[in-house]
Design an enzyme around this catalytic site. Structure first.
Site, PDB file in Angstrom:
ATOM      1  N   PHE A  45      18.223  17.745  22.108  1.00 23.60           N
ATOM      2  CA  PHE A  45      17.254  17.255  21.174  1.00 23.60           C
ATOM      3  C   PHE A  45      16.253  17.078  21.585  1.00 23.60           C
ATOM      4  CE2 PHE A  45      17.857  15.610  25.941  1.00 23.60           C
ATOM      5  CZ  PHE A  45      17.245  16.352  26.736  1.00 23.60           C
ATOM      6  N   GLY A  48      14.241  17.797  17.198  1.00 25.33           N
ATOM      7  CA  GLY A  48      14.121  16.338  16.191  1.00 25.33           C
ATOM      8  C   GLY A  48      13.563  15.060  17.108  1.00 25.33           C
ATOM      9  N   HIS A  49      13.285  15.376  18.818  1.00 30.64           N
ATOM     10  CA  HIS A  49      12.753  14.156  19.492  1.00 30.64           C
ATOM     11  C   HIS A  49      11.927  14.619  20.216  1.00 30.64           C
ATOM     12  CE1 HIS A  49      12.469  10.729  21.690  1.00 30.64           C
ATOM     13  NE2 HIS A  49      12.788   9.915  20.398  1.00 30.64           N
ATOM     14  N   PHE A  50      10.403  14.447  20.015  1.00 29.63           N
ATOM     15  CA  PHE A  50      10.136  15.293  18.862  1.00 29.63           C
ATOM     16  C   PHE A  50       8.939  16.059  18.738  1.00 29.63           C
ATOM     17  CE2 PHE A  50       9.232  10.507  19.844  1.00 29.63           C
ATOM     18  CZ  PHE A  50       9.889  10.118  18.993  1.00 29.63           C
ATOM     19  N   VAL A  55       9.682  14.757  23.356  1.00 32.85           N
ATOM     20  CA  VAL A  55      10.199  13.780  24.758  1.00 32.85           C
ATOM     21  C   VAL A  55      11.065  13.449  24.807  1.00 32.85           C
ATOM     22  CG1 VAL A  55       9.504  11.094  25.352  1.00 32.85           C
ATOM     23  CG2 VAL A  55       7.710  12.766  23.903  1.00 32.85           C
TER      24      VAL A  55
END
Length: 141
Positions: A45, A48-50, A55
């Site tokens: 994750f 893409g986050h971020f 985070v």
């Protein structure tokens, strides 16, 4: 009683990349447990986050607490093969960011259980303090 990742996978159906707990210690049978997740830079994750400021998504912090609760609820022989489905989340608050390199420590407590329905409250901590907390309802089936 402590469950490592191999034992956890015998209790709950989650697998990578959705297995979000590495170890669970049952503190009080049928009542309290503490789960741990080493949050690494390799978590899918974070791509893409971020990308500029990785985070851990809050919903995944709650999912990690739910998995810890599921191990607590389903670790008995008569519960093997059952699944704890999320019914709801209430009173959820996010307090601090969970970033790569954090050790996420999740404390969960069963508030009530009647038949196949259970309600728990969880708090997730990092080295920085309380990161998230909330109430979770489960249907066991």
């Amino acid at each position: 009683m402590t469950f490592d990742i191999k034992e956890i996978m015998e209790i709950i159906p989650h697998r990578q990349p959705m297995l979000l707990v590495d170890r669970v210690e049952v503190i009080e049978e049928d009542k309290k447990a503490v789960g741990y997740k080493g949050v690494t830079y390799n978590e899918p994750f974070f791509a893409g986050h971020f990308p500029q400021e990785p985070v851990m998504p809050g919903v995944l912090i709650m999912e990690a607490m739910a998995q810890t609760t599921a191990v607590l609820l389903l670790n008995k022989e008569e519960m093997r093969g059952k699944v704890g489905y999320f019914g709801s989340m209430n009173k959820v608050r996010f307090r601090k960011k969970v970033v790569p390199g954090s050790l996420l420590r999740m404390e969960v407590e069963i508030l009530k259980q009647r038949g196949p329905v259970a309600v728990s409250y969880g708090k997730a901590y990092t080295e920085e303090g309380l990161a998230a907390e909330g109430e979770m309802t489960f249907m066991i089936g």
